[in-house]
Design an enzyme around this catalytic site. Structure first.
Site, short mmCIF file in Angstrom:
data_model
loop_
_atom_site.label_atom_id
_atom_site.label_comp_id
_atom_site.label_asym_id
_atom_site.label_seq_id
_atom_site.Cartn_x
_atom_site.Cartn_y
_atom_site.Cartn_z
N SER A 153 0.85 -1.21 0.00
CA SER A 153 0.00 0.00 0.00
C SER A 153 0.88 1.25 0.00
O SER A 153 1.66 1.46 0.95
CB SER A 153 -0.88 0.02 1.26
OG SER A 153 -1.38 1.33 1.45
N HIS A 213 -1.00 -1.20 -4.31
CA HIS A 213 -2.28 -0.86 -3.67
C HIS A 213 -2.39 0.63 -3.43
O HIS A 213 -1.53 1.23 -2.76
CB HIS A 213 -2.36 -1.63 -2.33
CG HIS A 213 -3.70 -1.60 -1.67
ND1 HIS A 213 -4.74 -2.42 -2.06
CD2 HIS A 213 -4.16 -0.87 -0.63
CE1 HIS A 213 -5.78 -2.19 -1.28
NE2 HIS A 213 -5.46 -1.26 -0.41
N ASP A 215 -4.55 3.49 -1.75
CA ASP A 215 -5.61 3.72 -0.76
C ASP A 215 -6.16 5.13 -0.89
O ASP A 215 -5.60 6.09 -0.38
CB ASP A 215 -5.03 3.54 0.65
CG ASP A 215 -4.96 2.09 1.04
OD1 ASP A 215 -3.93 1.66 1.58
OD2 ASP A 215 -5.95 1.36 0.79
N MET A 218 -8.80 7.93 0.00
CA MET A 218 -9.69 8.24 1.12
C MET A 218 -10.25 9.65 0.95
O MET A 218 -9.51 10.57 0.60
CB MET A 218 -8.92 8.16 2.43
CG MET A 218 -8.30 6.81 2.67
SD MET A 218 -7.29 6.84 4.18
CE MET A 218 -6.62 5.18 4.10
N HIS A 275 -8.11 0.88 -4.16
CA HIS A 275 -9.07 0.68 -3.07
C HIS A 275 -9.67 2.03 -2.72
O HIS A 275 -9.00 2.88 -2.13
CB HIS A 275 -8.30 0.08 -1.88
CG HIS A 275 -9.14 -0.08 -0.65
ND1 HIS A 275 -8.55 -0.23 0.60
CD2 HIS A 275 -10.47 -0.13 -0.45
CE1 HIS A 275 -9.51 -0.37 1.50
NE2 HIS A 275 -10.68 -0.31 0.89
N MET A 298 -11.93 4.23 -0.60
CA MET A 298 -12.67 4.37 0.65
C MET A 298 -13.37 5.73 0.59
O MET A 298 -12.95 6.72 1.21
CB MET A 298 -11.71 4.30 1.85
CG MET A 298 -11.17 2.89 2.06
SD MET A 298 -9.64 2.86 2.99
CE MET A 298 -8.47 3.07 1.65
N MET A 338 -11.40 -6.11 5.13
CA MET A 338 -10.65 -5.15 5.95
C MET A 338 -10.40 -5.79 7.31
O MET A 338 -11.34 -6.12 8.03
CB MET A 338 -11.44 -3.86 6.10
CG MET A 338 -11.55 -3.03 4.83
SD MET A 338 -9.98 -2.72 4.04
CE MET A 338 -9.18 -1.73 5.30
N ASP A 374 -6.55 -6.79 4.07
CA ASP A 374 -5.95 -5.46 4.10
C ASP A 374 -6.01 -4.85 5.49
O ASP A 374 -7.10 -4.60 6.01
CB ASP A 374 -6.76 -4.59 3.12
CG ASP A 374 -6.20 -3.21 2.95
OD1 ASP A 374 -6.81 -2.44 2.20
OD2 ASP A 374 -5.17 -2.90 3.56
C1 DX5 Z 1 -6.42 1.24 5.59
C2 DX5 Z 1 -5.90 0.84 4.22
C3 DX5 Z 1 -4.84 -0.22 4.31
C4 DX5 Z 1 -3.62 0.25 5.06
C5 DX5 Z 1 -2.65 -0.89 5.22
O1 DX5 Z 1 -7.60 2.00 5.44
O2 DX5 Z 1 -6.94 0.35 3.43
O3 DX5 Z 1 -4.46 -0.60 2.98
O4 DX5 Z 1 -2.99 1.30 4.36
O5 DX5 Z 1 -1.60 -0.41 6.04
P1 DX5 Z 1 -0.92 -1.40 7.11
O6 DX5 Z 1 -0.41 -2.57 6.29
O7 DX5 Z 1 0.19 -0.59 7.71
O8 DX5 Z 1 -1.98 -1.80 8.08
ZN ZN Z 2 -6.40 -0.54 1.36
#
Ligand code: DX5
Ligand code: ZN
Length: 223
Positions: free
Chosen positions: A9, A34, A36, A38, A70, A72, A143, A181
């Site tokens: 990620s 990956h 992320d 948000m 991904h 969110m 998750m 994840d």
């Molecule tokens: C959280 C993300 C994850 C996160 C993973 O909302 O979707 O992908 O970045 O980070 P680690 O591996 O450090 O938990």
């Molecule tokens: Zn993620």
């Protein structure tokens, strides 16, 4: 023998040298990358959006990992095409972020771009809500932390969801991938693989370590 897919990620990468970190994980053998995304509404954090995707996913960056995006975010129906045009290969949205009647529409849009669709569920969401869609989607993202931040502790209750999905997918001869994840390291990753996970997302375990290649190799070789 199944080879575990590792999807680092970039949320945990060094944004001052983002492309360098992307190349490091590619050299380290990561098959996916990956992203992320948000929006500060669906999750209590804001990460990055299209400028980061456009700067990485184009001919200049030319890495050959699968772009595992991904989102969110609220209202994925409104935004999904922008992410597909930005280069998402897998586009995973949240079950909790849309109206139930929108889910099929989002699946159709993603497939109309010949891209792969994932649906993600938060820790408190029952995995059975996904059963009606399993034969149409390419990936389920479990998750194992509350979405919004990297570096959180793995939530063991996600293991039952992985095992349940593994059994259901195998019994119904589906090809849906199970991705996990949040809080993934060598120990929690091993638990997930034992329960049937196919893809492991890891942020801090990979990027907060100087030997990225070794960390990716450890996860890839979990059995
Ligand atoms: C959280 C993300 C994850 C996160 C993973 O909302 O979707 O992908 O970045 O980070 P680690 O591996 O450090 O938990
Ligand atoms: Zn993620």
């Amino acid at each position: 023998m199944k080879k575990i897919i590792v999807s680092p990620s970039i949320l945990s990468a060094d944004f001052k040298h983002l492309l360098d970190d992307v190349k490091r994980v590619e050299r380290g053998g990561a098959q996916w990358l990956h992203f992320d995304v948000m929006d500060g509404h669906f999750v209590p954090n804001i990460s990055f959006g299209f400028p980061v995707l456009h700067s990485l996913i184009n001919e200049h960056a030319n890495y050959n990992m699968v772009n595992d995006v991904h989102i969110m975010i609220e209202n994925p129906l409104l935004w999904c095409e922008r992410f597909l045009k930005a280069g998402a290969d897998y586009l995973t949205f949240h079950y909790e972020a849309c109206k139930k009647e929108e889910i099929e529409k989002i699946i159709d849009i993603i497939h109309s771009y010949n891209k792969r669709v994932g649906i993600s569920i938060k820790p408190k969401t029952d995995v059975k809500v996904l059963l009606p869609y399993l034969d149409r989607i390419d990936l389920v993202l479990i998750m194992s932390v509350e979405p919004g931040f990297g570096g959180q502790a793995f939530m063991e209750n996600s293991l039952d969801k992985i095992a349940f999905l593994r059994k259901y997918i195998d019994e119904h001869n589906l090809s849906t991938l199970i991705e996990v994840d949040g809080g993934i390291d060598d120990k929690t990753g091993q638990l997930c693989v034992k329960c049937g996970a196919d893809v492991l997302v890891a942020g801090s375990y990979i990027f907060n370590h100087d030997n990225v290649e070794e960390r990716i190799k450890i996860l890839k070789e979990l059995k």
